[in-house]
Each structure stands twice: as structure tokens, then as C-alpha cells.
Design a protein around this motif. Structure first.
Motif, PDB file in Angstrom:
ATOM      1  N   PHE A  94      67.133  45.322  41.113  1.00  0.00           N
ATOM      2  CA  PHE A  94      67.100  45.671  42.535  1.00  0.00           C
ATOM      3  C   PHE A  94      67.683  44.566  43.410  1.00  0.00           C
ATOM      4  CE2 PHE A  94      63.537  48.603  41.275  1.00  0.00           C
ATOM      5  CZ  PHE A  94      64.201  49.771  41.598  1.00  0.00           C
ATOM      6  N   LEU A  95      67.811  43.364  42.855  1.00  0.00           N
ATOM      7  CA  LEU A  95      68.360  42.256  43.627  1.00  0.00           C
ATOM      8  C   LEU A  95      69.830  41.997  43.312  1.00  0.00           C
ATOM      9  CD1 LEU A  95      65.276  39.902  43.724  1.00  0.00           C
ATOM     10  CD2 LEU A  95      66.181  41.379  45.525  1.00  0.00           C
ATOM     11  N   ASP A  96      70.488  42.941  42.661  1.00  0.00           N
ATOM     12  CA  ASP A  96      71.950  42.924  42.658  1.00  0.00           C
ATOM     13  C   ASP A  96      72.402  42.923  44.120  1.00  0.00           C
ATOM     14  OD1 ASP A  96      74.494  44.063  40.721  1.00  0.00           O
ATOM     15  OD2 ASP A  96      74.643  44.408  42.881  1.00  0.00           O
ATOM     16  N   HIS A  97      73.266  42.000  44.483  1.00  0.00           N
ATOM     17  CA  HIS A  97      73.547  41.831  45.919  1.00  0.00           C
ATOM     18  C   HIS A  97      74.204  43.063  46.534  1.00  0.00           C
ATOM     19  CE1 HIS A  97      77.641  40.711  44.548  1.00  0.00           C
ATOM     20  NE2 HIS A  97      78.025  40.995  45.766  1.00  0.00           N
ATOM     21  N   ARG A  98      74.857  43.876  45.707  1.00  0.00           N
ATOM     22  CA  ARG A  98      75.449  45.105  46.246  1.00  0.00           C
ATOM     23  C   ARG A  98      74.360  46.089  46.665  1.00  0.00           C
ATOM     24  NH1 ARG A  98      78.886  46.077  40.908  1.00  0.00           N
ATOM     25  NH2 ARG A  98      76.819  45.441  40.152  1.00  0.00           N
ATOM     26  N   LEU A  99      73.255  46.138  45.922  1.00  0.00           N
ATOM     27  CA  LEU A  99      72.120  46.968  46.312  1.00  0.00           C
ATOM     28  C   LEU A  99      71.422  46.414  47.542  1.00  0.00           C
ATOM     29  CD1 LEU A  99      70.469  47.973  42.921  1.00  0.00           C
ATOM     30  CD2 LEU A  99      71.337  49.535  44.670  1.00  0.00           C
ATOM     31  N   VAL A 100      71.295  45.087  47.610  1.00  0.00           N
ATOM     32  CA  VAL A 100      70.654  44.456  48.760  1.00  0.00           C
ATOM     33  C   VAL A 100      71.430  44.783  50.031  1.00  0.00           C
ATOM     34  CG1 VAL A 100      70.061  42.251  49.829  1.00  0.00           C
ATOM     35  CG2 VAL A 100      69.628  42.610  47.386  1.00  0.00           C
ATOM     36  N   GLU A 101      72.739  44.644  49.972  1.00  0.00           N
ATOM     37  CA  GLU A 101      73.560  44.953  51.147  1.00  0.00           C
ATOM     38  C   GLU A 101      73.456  46.428  51.520  1.00  0.00           C
ATOM     39  OE1 GLU A 101      76.930  41.504  50.195  1.00  0.00           O
ATOM     40  OE2 GLU A 101      77.323  43.615  49.735  1.00  0.00           O
ATOM     41  N   PHE A 102      73.445  47.290  50.536  1.00  0.00           N
ATOM     42  CA  PHE A 102      73.319  48.726  50.782  1.00  0.00           C
ATOM     43  C   PHE A 102      71.984  49.055  51.425  1.00  0.00           C
ATOM     44  CE2 PHE A 102      71.679  52.801  49.132  1.00  0.00           C
ATOM     45  CZ  PHE A 102      72.605  53.683  49.663  1.00  0.00           C
ATOM     46  N   GLY A 103      70.880  48.537  50.850  1.00  0.00           N
ATOM     47  CA  GLY A 103      69.559  48.846  51.375  1.00  0.00           C
ATOM     48  C   GLY A 103      69.343  48.309  52.767  1.00  0.00           C
ATOM     49  N   LEU A 104      69.827  47.106  53.023  1.00  0.00           N
ATOM     50  CA  LEU A 104      69.652  46.506  54.347  1.00  0.00           C
ATOM     51  C   LEU A 104      70.424  47.278  55.409  1.00  0.00           C
ATOM     52  CD1 LEU A 104      68.290  44.102  55.756  1.00  0.00           C
ATOM     53  CD2 LEU A 104      70.332  42.743  55.243  1.00  0.00           C
ATOM     54  N   ALA A 105      71.587  47.810  55.048  1.00  0.00           N
ATOM     55  CA  ALA A 105      72.437  48.506  56.016  1.00  0.00           C
ATOM     56  C   ALA A 105      71.976  49.923  56.334  1.00  0.00           C
ATOM     57  CB  ALA A 105      73.874  48.550  55.483  1.00  0.00           C
ATOM     58  N   LEU A 106      71.107  50.505  55.504  1.00  0.00           N
ATOM     59  CA  LEU A 106      70.695  51.899  55.699  1.00  0.00           C
ATOM     60  C   LEU A 106      70.012  52.113  57.052  1.00  0.00           C
ATOM     61  CD1 LEU A 106      69.125  52.784  52.237  1.00  0.00           C
ATOM     62  CD2 LEU A 106      71.230  53.762  53.200  1.00  0.00           C
ATOM     63  N   PRO A 107      70.163  53.287  57.647  1.00  0.00           N
ATOM     64  CA  PRO A 107      69.386  53.614  58.843  1.00  0.00           C
ATOM     65  C   PRO A 107      67.888  53.595  58.538  1.00  0.00           C
ATOM     66  CG  PRO A 107      71.134  55.226  58.475  1.00  0.00           C
ATOM     67  CD  PRO A 107      71.070  54.384  57.246  1.00  0.00           C
ATOM     68  N   ASP A 108      67.104  53.246  59.508  1.00  0.00           N
ATOM     69  CA  ASP A 108      65.651  53.188  59.311  1.00  0.00           C
ATOM     70  C   ASP A 108      65.080  54.498  58.795  1.00  0.00           C
ATOM     71  OD1 ASP A 108      65.929  50.678  60.337  1.00  0.00           O
ATOM     72  OD2 ASP A 108      64.749  51.026  62.158  1.00  0.00           O
ATOM     73  N   THR A 109      65.666  55.624  59.237  1.00  0.00           N
ATOM     74  CA  THR A 109      65.120  56.925  58.856  1.00  0.00           C
ATOM     75  C   THR A 109      65.290  57.221  57.363  1.00  0.00           C
ATOM     76  OG1 THR A 109      67.221  57.943  59.501  1.00  0.00           O
ATOM     77  CG2 THR A 109      65.429  57.936  61.129  1.00  0.00           C
ATOM     78  N   LEU A 110      66.151  56.486  56.674  1.00  0.00           N
ATOM     79  CA  LEU A 110      66.301  56.658  55.231  1.00  0.00           C
ATOM     80  C   LEU A 110      65.432  55.681  54.443  1.00  0.00           C
ATOM     81  CD1 LEU A 110      70.127  57.316  54.787  1.00  0.00           C
ATOM     82  CD2 LEU A 110      68.268  58.922  55.260  1.00  0.00           C
ATOM     83  N   LYS A 111      64.697  54.863  55.173  1.00  0.00           N
ATOM     84  CA  LYS A 111      63.772  53.934  54.515  1.00  0.00           C
ATOM     85  C   LYS A 111      62.327  54.352  54.725  1.00  0.00           C
ATOM     86  CE  LYS A 111      67.003  50.213  55.573  1.00  0.00           C
ATOM     87  NZ  LYS A 111      67.252  49.065  56.441  1.00  0.00           N
ATOM     88  N   THR A 112      61.979  54.733  55.939  1.00  0.00           N
ATOM     89  CA  THR A 112      60.598  55.107  56.223  1.00  0.00           C
ATOM     90  C   THR A 112      60.541  56.481  56.881  1.00  0.00           C
ATOM     91  OG1 THR A 112      60.560  54.117  58.445  1.00  0.00           O
ATOM     92  CG2 THR A 112      60.046  52.676  56.602  1.00  0.00           C
ATOM     93  N   ARG A 113      59.609  57.315  56.357  1.00  0.00           N
ATOM     94  CA  ARG A 113      59.353  58.623  56.956  1.00  0.00           C
ATOM     95  C   ARG A 113      57.888  58.974  56.741  1.00  0.00           C
ATOM     96  NH1 ARG A 113      64.321  62.998  56.144  1.00  0.00           N
ATOM     97  NH2 ARG A 113      66.003  61.597  56.798  1.00  0.00           N
ATOM     98  N   ASP A 114      57.306  59.556  57.759  1.00  0.00           N
ATOM     99  CA  ASP A 114      55.923  60.037  57.673  1.00  0.00           C
ATOM    100  C   ASP A 114      54.971  58.934  57.225  1.00  0.00           C
ATOM    101  OD1 ASP A 114      56.796  62.656  58.336  1.00  0.00           O
ATOM    102  OD2 ASP A 114      57.320  63.012  56.228  1.00  0.00           O
ATOM    103  N   GLY A 115      55.219  57.728  57.704  1.00  0.00           N
ATOM    104  CA  GLY A 115      54.330  56.612  57.397  1.00  0.00           C
ATOM    105  C   GLY A 115      54.490  56.031  56.013  1.00  0.00           C
ATOM    106  N   ASN A 116      55.525  56.431  55.272  1.00  0.00           N
ATOM    107  CA  ASN A 116      55.753  55.933  53.920  1.00  0.00           C
ATOM    108  C   ASN A 116      57.096  55.232  53.832  1.00  0.00           C
ATOM    109  OD1 ASN A 116      53.349  57.043  52.611  1.00  0.00           O
ATOM    110  ND2 ASN A 116      54.281  59.031  53.058  1.00  0.00           N
ATOM    111  N   GLY A 117      57.174  54.238  52.949  1.00  0.00           N
ATOM    112  CA  GLY A 117      58.402  53.491  52.773  1.00  0.00           C
ATOM    113  C   GLY A 117      59.200  53.960  51.578  1.00  0.00           C
ATOM    114  N   LYS A 118      60.389  53.380  51.413  1.00  0.00           N
ATOM    115  CA  LYS A 118      61.305  53.639  50.288  1.00  0.00           C
ATOM    116  C   LYS A 118      61.646  55.117  50.157  1.00  0.00           C
ATOM    117  CE  LYS A 118      58.910  51.140  47.243  1.00  0.00           C
ATOM    118  NZ  LYS A 118      58.477  50.216  46.160  1.00  0.00           N
ATOM    119  N   TRP A 119      61.843  55.788  51.284  1.00  0.00           N
ATOM    120  CA  TRP A 119      62.048  57.237  51.274  1.00  0.00           C
ATOM    121  C   TRP A 119      63.263  57.615  50.428  1.00  0.00           C
ATOM    122  CZ3 TRP A 119      66.009  60.503  52.844  1.00  0.00           C
ATOM    123  CH2 TRP A 119      65.693  61.872  52.841  1.00  0.00           C
TER     124      TRP A 119
END
Length: 608
Positions: A475-500
Motif C-alpha cells: 500500500f506504500l508503493d508511492h504510485r498508490l500513495v499519490e493516487f490515494g492522496l489525490a482522490l476526491p474526499d467522496t471516494l474516501k469517506t461515505r456514510d461515516g466510513n472510510g476507505k470507500w
């Protein structure tokens, strides 16, 4: 995976006989398979090797005599095959099967720009005799450790603090600001360590050291360069799958068998699915829980995942004394003080895995990269209130671990008056983020440059390397880190849960219902162990420890013990003092002592 150490001397200085040998001997646990030394003029390099790739030909130091280069490296360059193919077109042909040799050739062709081409987890020292410089470099996320100290006549470096202690001109001294940070936040963040004068090479940087011992910082990567993306769930899911597959293909490169630490949570389950998808076969998996405690565990969930993918699963159910008998060894292995209770079962898992394997996969980084932690999505009023009371970091990382009353009662004068403020690393990280980032992205970044390299990855690297096991963290491959950090918030958290997004992508691959279980984390039943008569005994022994007498007020210990025994708090504080007392004995009073994997921690508290 290895241990590295060495020095660069000022002109006219000679090292004491056996210096390199003494340094690398302290790192033998990191590399039990082989060792090697190099000395050329003012520079000395040493390595202890854990053979993972290029088993027969990867002896280090690696040399390129025609280029005047010598290298010792720790970790893995996962894209070495692709780089070797490109370097071959430039006339650079690999002589060994080692991924580390690729660093030599890439540097010979590209200089320091080679760092941007490396993908992996690494720390290395490269001597460039022609340019008269020593380069110390560390991977982008700080997965692999590297420490150094600039002394009047030399710069010394090593993978772990314990290899440097004997080279310091005076007895090791505690850094008061770092100690305060450990007490307040369970770890010390930034470049300074708990040993005065010893520093960390920052993640994503190289230090270039010239013959006059001048240090130049060369930053080759920063997560601050990531720009937010406007991307929908369908394409994001496709891209996530592509990046996960690419990272896993590279991370699975090894000439030895590998296994998986399987907690029963989301991240390790996703790794299980990816390993299965990429043909890992019937690998060994390991999970841990506890007997005789009220704390719930995820042993059954981990077992279901292992059975789903046909792994050979090892289910460890530990007694409390077995867990806490690991305290002295885990403190020795960690080098750096951190109150992450999960070090204890991780150490036991590492010892268990070492009987079968040299490499295990682990899910560190999933929460930081994909927004999993609850602290990333606080209620708006809570965020506002914390930011108002403790400004500078948007209400994030504002509360210390020690209750105010115990700080006032227990801190000695030198500790109570320390500057700069304890929250300085978190405030600095927050303030450095780009203006177009969201609050969630700032929280992710702050953790990525503080808690991740200086706490979570310390546990992963040092607990495993304490038993000669390499931990791989895809998960700490830097390409994944850059991808995850750049995602819109709505693709990370929904309905009070993370890692959507991660859960959405992984759901078809996992056992039905696995992702709907609540997140428990990797908990340790400290409260069931540190109470009653044991708490009283700990208090008595702490009063006889030199470090406690120097930095704290021992006369306040009875009140802390009484509060703990009565159930009125004090558990974190008492455990933190226990850790510091044992660490002080091992690193300040008696450097060189090595506890066995299972010891009674009470035997290691009082000074001799």
C-alpha cells in the motif's frame, strides 16, 4: 533486506581499529546470512545481509571500480528488472542478480536523478570516489530507516541507533524535546531522535556529504506535489485495480518464499486477495489473539479469509504474560521509543514467521492512503473546537497522550520547560500543505510525514528485522500513495466510513460480509496486565531507575500507581514510564545489552 553502517572522516583522521566490525556486529539480527566491509580513503562502508534477491551473487558492498563507486543498501528496488533493461541500452550490464546493483548503474548514468527512477523501500550509502562525496538516501515514505550523526571529525551512519552509540564522543544523552514528544504523542517525529545529536535521514531525501563534512539535502520526492483530481468512482475503481496489480507484481519479486500477516481487517484481506490473484499459491499466513482477556480479537475473521484463499494459516492465541514478556526485547529492537502496544504481538508474529520465512506482506499504509482512520472524519463542531483551542493544524493531532495532572505532577524541571512545543511537527506538516487541498488530504499528509515513518513503520521494520524477517508493504508503493492522496474526499469517506473506494473495489474478491464488520484495530490488552500488585511493583522499580530520577519526580509515582489501581486513569502514563526506564537502561546506561525474546520486564526497570 539488511543492516548498513559506515562513516566518512575528515582528512587526516584514522578510525579506531575494528570500527566497522563493531558497528555491523550490532546489526547482525538484520542480516544473518552474510556481511561485508569496504574502506577507501576517508570512507568506510559495512553491511549485514538478509538474502532475498540474488541469493548467490548479491554480496555487498557492491563495487563499480571503473566508475569509482561503492554501495551498501538495505531494502528492495522492486523495479530493478525494468531499470536494468533500460540501463542495458546505455551499455550498463548487471553482473549480479541483486536488485541493489541497479542503484549503482542508475547512479552512474543519471547521478542523483536516479533516485526518481527507483521504486521500492530502501536506504543506502553510496561512495562516489571521483566526485569525493558520500550519499545517504532513503525511500520516499521512510519504510527503511537510516540514522546519522555529524561529529567534529566524521559523519557516521547506520540502519539503527544501537550501531552508532559506541562511536559518539561522549556517553549518549537524552534529547528532552524528543522525550516530550514520545510522552505526548507516543513517538518522536521529525529529524531529531531520542539520542542528542543523532538524526534521521528524512524520507524522500538524500544527504550529500563532502570531504569537509558539509551536508547538502537533496529532496527528490514529496507528497506535497500531488494535485487533487476530479475523478468519478468507475474510472477511479479501474485505475485503483491497475495500480494495485502493478504494485503487487513488483512486490512479489523474491528468490525466497513469502507469507502474510493477516489481521482480519480490510487491508490485510485485500493483500490476501491480491496475492491469490497473482498466483502466490498456498502461502503461510499468521494472525494473533489473546487468551484470558475481555478484549475481542479478529482471529475468526482472519481464519475465514485464509480458508477462502487456501492459505496455510497459523492462528496464535497468546497468554498475557507471553505478550508482555516481549517488552524488553521489543524496546531493544525498536531503537526508538514509541508507545504502540501492537509492537508486542508483532514481535511474536515475526519470531513465529521466521521459522518458515524471510519475507512477509503486511497492510501498513492502507488507512493513511485511502482515508480509513476515524480521526480523518471528525464532526465539524469537534474540528472547529479543537482548532480554536490548539490552533495550527485544523483541529488535527491536538491532544496529548498524558493527562495534564500527571504532566504537572511527574515532569522534572528540565522536561517541563522544553521548547519547541510538542505539537511542532504536526503544525509544520499541516502548514506546508498546498492551499487547494481539502481538510482530509491535509490530515492524510500530516500522518504520512509524521506518524507513518516515525511510528507505524518503525514497528513494521524493527519488530520484523529483530528476527531477520523482511516486511513488505504494497500500500506504500508511492504510485498508490499519490493516487490515494489525490482522490476526491467522496471516494474516501461515505456514510461515516472510510476507505470507500478500496472496499468497493475489493468486495467481489473477499468472503461475503467481510467488509461490513466494524474496524477493531490491532489492540493489546494492556489494562488487563498492568494493574493491581503488578502496577505497585512497577512503581517501586521505576523509583530506582536513573532515567526516571533524572527526568521525572519519583515522589509522584505512588499517586500515579494508586490512581491506576483504583481505575482512575494513569495506565498510559505508567506504561510510558516503564518503557522509558527500560530504554534508558539499554541505550543510555548499558549500551550493548540485548534482552532475550522473552524476559520479565520487571527485571529490566531498576538501574544496577
Amino acid at each position: 533486506m539488511c543492516g548498513i553502517a559506515g562513516f566518512i572522516l575528515r582528512a587526516g583522521i584514522e578510525p579506531a581499529p575494528g570500527t566497522l566490525e563493531r558497528m555491523i556486529e550490532r546489526l547482525g539480527h538484520r542480516g544473518p546470512d552474510d556481511s561485508g566491509l569496504y574502506r577507501e580513503g576517508a570512507v568506510g562502508l559495512a553491511q549485514s545481509r538478509l538474502s532475498i534477491i540474488g541469493l548467490e551473487t548479491g554480496h555487498q558492498p557492491l563495487l563499480a571500480p571503473a566508475d569509482g563507486l561503492a554501495l551498501v543498501a538495505n531494502g528492495e528496488v522492486y523495479n530493478y528488472r525494468e531499470l536494468n533493461a533500460a540501463l542495458g541500452a546505455a551499455g550498463r550490464v548487471a553482473r549480479t542478480g541483486s536488485d541493489s546493483e541497479t542503484i549503482l548503474h542508475a547512479y552512474a548514468v543519471h547521478g542523483l536523478d536516479a533516485l526518481e527512477r527507483l521504486r521500492g523501500m530502501y536506504a543506502f550509502a553510496l561512495h562516489d570516489r571521483r566526485r569525493e562525496r558520500l550519499i545517504l538516501a532513503r525511500d520516499r515514505l521512510g519504510i527503511k530507516p537510516l540514522f546519522y550523526a555529524r561529529l567534529p571529525d566524521r559523519v557516521v551512519f547506520a540502519s539503527e541507533l544501537k550501531a552508532l552509540l559506541a562511536l559518539l564522543p561522549e556517553s549518549p544523552r537524552v534529547s528532552a524535546p524528543a522525550l516530550r514528544q514520545f510522552l505526548h504523542h507516543q513517538f518522536a517525529a521529525g529529524e531529531d531522535t531520542l539520542i542528542e545529536g543523532v538524526r534521521r535521514v528524512p524520507p524522500g531525501e538524500a544527504l550529500v556529504i563532502d570531504p569537509e563534512l558539509n551536508l547538502t539535502h537533496h529532496r527528490y520526492w514529496s507528497a506535497r506535489r500531488v494535485a487533487p483530481r476530479d475523478i468519478g468512482p468507475e474510472y477511479a475503481s479501474y485505475e485503483l485495480g491497475e495500480r494495485l496489480d502493478a504494485a503487487m507484481r513488483e512486490h512479489m519479486r523474491a528468490d525466497v518464499p513469502f507469507g502474510l500477516f493477516l489481521s482480519g481487517g480490510v487491508d490485510s484481506a485485500v493483500l490476501a486477495a491480491l496475492l491469490h490473484r497473482h498466483g502466490a499459491g498456498r502461502i503461510h499466513s499468521f494472525s494473533v489473539g489473546y487468551r484470558g482477556t475481555r478484549m475481542a480479537d479478529e482471529l475468526d475473521a482472519a481464519e475465514r479469509v485464509a480458508a477462502h484463499f487456501g492459505f496455510e494459516h497459523h492462528r496464535l492465541e497468546l497468554e498475557l504474560d507471553q505478550v508482555f514478556g516481549r517488552i524488553p526485547h521489543s524496546i531493544w529492537a525498536a531503537d526508538e521509543l514509541m508507545r504502540d502496544y501492537a509492537c508486542l504481538p508483532t514481535s511474536i508474529l515475526a519470531e513465529q514467521a521466521s521459522a518458515e520465512l524471510k519475507v512477509v506482506f503486511s497492510g501498513e499504509g492502507g488507512d493513511e492512503v485511502f482515508g480509513g482512520y476515524g480521526r480523518y472524519r471528525p464532526p465539524r463542531l469537534e474540528r472547529w473546537g479543537k482548532g480554536l483551542l490548539r490552533p495550527g493544524s485544523g483541529g488535527f493531532r491536538t491532544r496529548g497522550q498524558w493527562a495534564g495532572r500527571w504532566q504537572r505532577a511527574l515532569y522534572g524541571a528540565a522536561l517541563a520547560t522544553v521548547e519547541p512545543p510538542d505539537r511542532a511537527p504536526f503544525v509544520a506538516a499541516w502548514q506546508a500543505t498546498p492551499g487547494d487541498w481539502s481538510d482530509l488530504q491535509r490530515r492524510q499528509y500530516t500522518d504520512l510525514v509524521t506518524a507513518l515513518p516515525d511510528n507505524l513503520l518503525v514497528k513494521t521494520d524493527r519488530m520484523l528485522m529483530g528476527f531477520g524477517v523482511e516486511g513488505r508493504v504494497p500500500f506504500l508503493d508511492h504510485r498508490l500513495v499519490e493516487f490515494g492522496l489525490a482522490l476526491p474526499d467522496t471516494l474516501k469517506t461515505r456514510d461515516g466510513n472510510g476507505k470507500w473506494l478500496l472496499k468497493r473495489w475489493a468486495e467481489p474478491l473477499l468472503p461475503p460480509g467481510h467488509l461490513s464488520a466494524p474496524k477493531r484495530g490491532f489492540h493489546v490488552p494492556v489494562g488487563d496486565w498492568l494493574g493491581g500488585e503488578r502496577a505497585a511493583r512497577v512503581g517501586e522499580l521505576l523509583a530506582r531507575n536513573d532515567g526516571i530520577r533524572t527526568w521525572f519526580r519519583p515522589e509522584a509515582l505512588p499517586a500515579l500507581v494508586a490512581a491506576r489501581r483504583a481505575g482512575h486513569g494513569g495506565g498510559r502514563e505508567l506504561f510510558g514510564l516503564l518503557q522509558f526506564a527500560i530504554w534508558h537502561r539499554l541505550f543510555i546506561e548499558r549500551p550493548g545489552l540485548t534482552p532475550a525474546p522473552h524476559e520479565d520486564p520487571l527485571d529490566w526497570i531498576a538501574s544496577d
